[in-house]
Design a protein around this motif. Structure first.
Motif, short mmCIF file in Angstrom:
data_model
loop_
_atom_site.label_atom_id
_atom_site.label_comp_id
_atom_site.label_asym_id
_atom_site.label_seq_id
_atom_site.Cartn_x
_atom_site.Cartn_y
_atom_site.Cartn_z
N MET B 90 0.83 -1.20 0.00
CA MET B 90 0.00 0.00 0.00
C MET B 90 0.87 1.26 0.00
SD MET B 90 -1.50 2.31 2.38
CE MET B 90 -3.09 2.84 2.95
N ILE B 91 1.88 1.26 0.85
CA ILE B 91 2.77 2.43 0.89
C ILE B 91 3.50 2.60 -0.43
CG2 ILE B 91 4.82 3.40 2.00
CD1 ILE B 91 4.02 1.99 4.57
N ARG B 92 4.08 1.51 -0.87
CA ARG B 92 4.83 1.59 -2.13
C ARG B 92 3.94 2.12 -3.24
NH1 ARG B 92 8.77 -2.93 -1.39
NH2 ARG B 92 6.95 -4.28 -1.23
N GLY B 93 2.74 1.55 -3.31
CA GLY B 93 1.82 1.95 -4.36
C GLY B 93 1.50 3.44 -4.30
N ALA B 94 1.24 3.90 -3.09
CA ALA B 94 0.83 5.30 -2.94
C ALA B 94 1.94 6.27 -3.33
CB ALA B 94 0.40 5.56 -1.50
N LEU B 95 3.16 5.88 -3.03
CA LEU B 95 4.26 6.82 -3.26
C LEU B 95 4.98 6.60 -4.59
CD1 LEU B 95 5.93 7.18 0.25
CD2 LEU B 95 4.09 8.49 -0.79
N ARG B 96 4.54 5.61 -5.33
CA ARG B 96 5.25 5.34 -6.57
C ARG B 96 4.95 6.40 -7.63
NH1 ARG B 96 4.89 -0.49 -7.82
NH2 ARG B 96 6.63 -0.60 -6.35
N SER B 97 5.62 7.47 -7.49
CA SER B 97 5.67 8.52 -8.52
C SER B 97 4.35 8.80 -9.23
CB SER B 97 6.72 8.15 -9.57
OG SER B 97 6.40 6.92 -10.15
N ARG B 98 3.26 8.65 -8.49
CA ARG B 98 2.03 9.20 -9.07
C ARG B 98 2.15 10.71 -9.07
NH1 ARG B 98 -2.42 6.62 -5.70
NH2 ARG B 98 -2.21 8.66 -4.76
N VAL B 99 2.98 11.17 -8.18
CA VAL B 99 3.10 12.61 -7.99
C VAL B 99 4.39 13.09 -8.62
CG1 VAL B 99 3.16 14.42 -6.26
CG2 VAL B 99 1.90 12.32 -5.82
N LYS B 100 4.32 14.26 -9.20
CA LYS B 100 5.46 14.73 -9.96
C LYS B 100 6.27 15.80 -9.24
CE LYS B 100 5.68 12.09 -13.14
NZ LYS B 100 6.80 11.28 -12.69
N GLU B 101 5.75 16.27 -8.14
CA GLU B 101 6.47 17.33 -7.46
C GLU B 101 6.92 16.90 -6.07
OE1 GLU B 101 4.63 21.52 -8.35
OE2 GLU B 101 3.20 19.91 -8.67
N THR B 102 8.10 17.30 -5.73
CA THR B 102 8.66 16.93 -4.44
C THR B 102 7.70 17.25 -3.30
OG1 THR B 102 10.79 17.56 -5.34
CG2 THR B 102 10.68 17.19 -2.98
N GLU B 103 7.21 18.46 -3.28
CA GLU B 103 6.42 18.88 -2.13
C GLU B 103 5.09 18.14 -2.04
OE1 GLU B 103 6.22 23.11 -1.76
OE2 GLU B 103 8.39 23.26 -1.52
N SER B 104 4.51 17.86 -3.17
CA SER B 104 3.27 17.09 -3.14
C SER B 104 3.53 15.69 -2.61
CB SER B 104 2.67 16.98 -4.54
OG SER B 104 2.56 18.24 -5.12
N LEU B 105 4.63 15.12 -3.03
CA LEU B 105 4.98 13.77 -2.59
C LEU B 105 5.18 13.75 -1.07
CD1 LEU B 105 5.51 10.97 -3.80
CD2 LEU B 105 7.94 11.48 -3.66
N ILE B 106 5.79 14.78 -0.58
CA ILE B 106 6.04 14.84 0.85
C ILE B 106 4.74 15.04 1.61
CG2 ILE B 106 7.06 16.31 2.62
CD1 ILE B 106 9.52 16.44 0.84
N GLN B 107 3.91 15.88 1.08
CA GLN B 107 2.61 16.08 1.72
C GLN B 107 1.83 14.77 1.77
OE1 GLN B 107 0.49 19.58 0.48
NE2 GLN B 107 -0.34 19.47 2.55
N LEU B 108 1.85 14.08 0.67
CA LEU B 108 1.19 12.78 0.62
C LEU B 108 1.77 11.83 1.66
CD1 LEU B 108 -0.78 10.87 -0.84
CD2 LEU B 108 1.06 10.31 -2.44
N SER B 109 3.08 11.85 1.77
CA SER B 109 3.74 10.97 2.76
C SER B 109 3.27 11.28 4.17
CB SER B 109 5.25 11.15 2.69
OG SER B 109 5.72 10.84 1.41
N SER B 110 3.16 12.54 4.47
CA SER B 110 2.78 12.91 5.84
C SER B 110 1.36 12.44 6.13
CB SER B 110 2.93 14.40 6.07
OG SER B 110 1.89 15.10 5.44
N LYS B 111 0.52 12.56 5.14
CA LYS B 111 -0.86 12.11 5.32
C LYS B 111 -0.89 10.61 5.54
CE LYS B 111 -5.37 12.77 3.18
NZ LYS B 111 -6.07 13.16 1.95
N LEU B 112 -0.17 9.93 4.71
CA LEU B 112 -0.11 8.48 4.78
C LEU B 112 0.42 8.01 6.13
CD1 LEU B 112 -0.67 6.30 2.67
CD2 LEU B 112 1.73 6.38 2.02
N LEU B 113 1.49 8.62 6.52
CA LEU B 113 2.14 8.23 7.78
C LEU B 113 1.20 8.42 8.96
CD1 LEU B 113 4.73 7.25 9.07
CD2 LEU B 113 5.55 9.59 9.14
N SER B 114 0.49 9.53 8.96
CA SER B 114 -0.40 9.79 10.09
C SER B 114 -1.58 8.83 10.08
CB SER B 114 -0.90 11.24 10.06
OG SER B 114 -1.74 11.45 8.96
#
Lengths: 339, 339
Positions: B90-114
């Motif tokens: 699930m984590i891998r899938g969510a973060l696998r470069s669906r997102v093209k910008e560093t900051e969006s990816l990080i934002q997504l990560s924080s949401k996921l992590l929480s």
DNA sequence: ATTAGCACTCGATAAAGGAGAGTGCTAACA
DNA sequence: TGTTAGCACTCTCCTTTATCGAGTGCTAAT
């Protein structure tokens, strides 16, 4: 509804707003100099309760205003207070174009509004639909990736990153940028769709695929995502309200405010201009049944471009909040003009 | 500290983490199959309390881990759990470069992590100091106003609005942009200051004033403001923790998290690599004395570029949180590489 | 129509009384 | 000597009871 009833109701509401405690007949008669005895006030209070304007939390407690009571107060009793000049000066000073960008100015406004009122401020930023394109540029970064930068006439900048096919070379990017600029410059965003895109298609047939992509992305990123951004100020002010000492209520409200979509719904309710007060269940959202929302609109060049809201408990300092909000709205309008 | 003591301590900590209730000797002996009687466990518990690893909320209540107890647990008892494969996927899938910008990816990560941990996630975005300039452009909008757009090689875009003197005409803007590009392109942001600016100055003497301005602004907006942006996820998860049923504690913590500066302080504590756990008062900030913070760093091309943190109560599922965080960190590093 | 007087209601606060979980100690046991 | 059963004791939590007081509604007098 005679004059004395109005006086009694007014006094009760003012007192309850100030203290958050149910108000008794004695307090009213004494503190607000009605010139009658508590017993008389009690009779009036009984009448007012029958009319649905007051409530008793339990038998033999003081009275508190009902939702209808607040409604009557806002519509017919409330006196608009003049803002103290130092507050006025403070707001004007803060918003006087120290800031060069629309969104920063709005963010500043929301912070200011929440600090001055001690409630939560919600501001919906203007849509950029009517702004025209100043410059658009496609720029390669790293392999397979490009950023599209869109600059509007008001200085607002949007950008997004897109994937592009390998076979495009730097000249292609320049060419595409050139054509996009030629065709779109000076056009308002809302005018992009219909006629223009087709003619660009034909001009760039051989790169149709990539361009198609780009236009889609531009539409998405501008029209859907970033349009009507929402700014919040003082969300934690809720904690100061005694009616929110229950942790679940706080949680509910904060969760609600966490979703930008909710806030848009809240603010977008009406497009009517002028100040609107929605009390308790007059708000559509279930979670806001203990809250009141005051909204007003701000404008630029005579046109309404956004909405400002103050969210507090139904036991809210309506008069003060409205004064502050209306003045701040004027100052914001002014600030936006000078930006 | 013999094996049985360790077993008892471990059991108590696991039980307390799971239930948030003080743990009694009976529970331990039974539920965790120690093969000894409650009385024996009681003796061990008394010893552990003497050693400072356990506490009693009051005489004759069960025991709870002390801060030192948690410390010992994290350092010597904790078993690293393997993450269930479906979570990994699930984590891998969510973060696998669906997102093209560093900051969006990080934002997504924080949401996921929480969401995965049920705690609050804090992520410090990478500094762009080592990224090189891809493109810089000065663009006039409205009178007296221009936007500076800076595009980095990784696709990150910054912009800011500046005031410019009247006498500049479109050609000036082009010329300035041209020279800025020529001199700065390919240079890392951190290399801008020393040598380069002077040579640009001399080349553009006649417009020194405006350029001076611009460089100052670029420095400000890039180095100070937007560097090390901080992203939060799941701040409201605090409400789920029984130790935060006191509204003032919640308010205190949320206020603390509202200030981006605080979060930077929290995360920047050490630049050590690897996972670090700070328990209770080991955190510098007073408001975090009932919290634990787990941090780790993520990297790009072998270099540490940012910090990830999980903030929860001291009674935290350390093992699970660490597993999730470390895996997510790897996935994020991976995602950033593919961006 | 207004008001004084008075019995009454009901929440809030404090005090008192179990109930229960868990301990520490002592003495017996292997 | 380490382990365990037994037991008195402690302290919180919950419920019950008592008291207080603010405020009401009603009645009768002005």
């Amino acid at each position: 509804m005679d004059g004395r009833k109005r006086k009694v109701l007014h006094a009760i509401i003012l007192d309850y707003i100030a203290t958050a405690d149910p108000v008794g007949s004695r307090t009213i008669a004494k503190k607000y100099n009605l010139g009658v005895s508590p017993a008389t006030v009690r009779n009036e209070m009984a009448d007012l309760e029958e009319m649905g304007l007051l409530e008793q939390p339990y038998t033999s407690a003081g009275r508190i205003p009902s939702q209808l009571g607040y409604r009557y107060y806002v519509d017919s009793l409330m006196i608009r207070e003049a803002l103290p000049p130092e507050i006025k000066e403070m707001i004007r000073g803060a918003l006087r174009s120290r800031v060069k960008e629309t969104e920063s100015l709005i963010q500043l406004s929301s912070k200011l509004l929440s600090q001055l009122t001690n409630y939560t401020a919600l501001i919906m930023a203007p849509s950029y639909a009517k702004n025209t394109l100043r410059h658009i540029q496609l720029l390669a970064v790293e392999e397979n990736k490009a950023v599209i930068i869109v600059v509007l006439d008001n200085g607002h900048v949007e950008h997004c990153t897109v994937e592009v096919p390998d076979y495009l070379n730097p000249e292609d990017f320049t060419a595409i940028s050139h054509i996009l600029n030629e065709r779109l410059q000076g056009l308002a965003l809302e005018q992009w769709k219909p006629s223009v895109l087709k003619s660009i298609y034909s001009e760039l047939k051989y790169k149709k695929k990539v361009l198609n992509n780009i236009i889609e992305i531009i539409e998405n990123s501008l029209a859907v995502d970033h349009d009507n951004k929402v700014f919040l100020g003082g969300t934690l002010n809720i904690f100061n309200q005694p009616e929110f000492k229950d942790i679940n209520k706080v949680k509910g409200l904060l969760s609600l405010l966490e979703e930008a979509e909710n806030i848009k719904d809240i603010l977008q309710g009406e497009n009517t201009e002028g100040t609107i007060v929605k009390i308790g269940t007059e708000n559509a959202l279930e979670g806001m049944k203990d809250c009141s929302l005051i909204t007003t609109t701000y404008e630029l060049e005579g046109e309404t471009i956004g909405t400002i809201g103050i969210l507090g408990p139904t036991r809210m300092e309506y008069s003060k909040a409205i004064s502050i909000m209306e003045f701040l709205t004027k100052a914001l309008t002014e600030g936006l003009r000078n930006i």
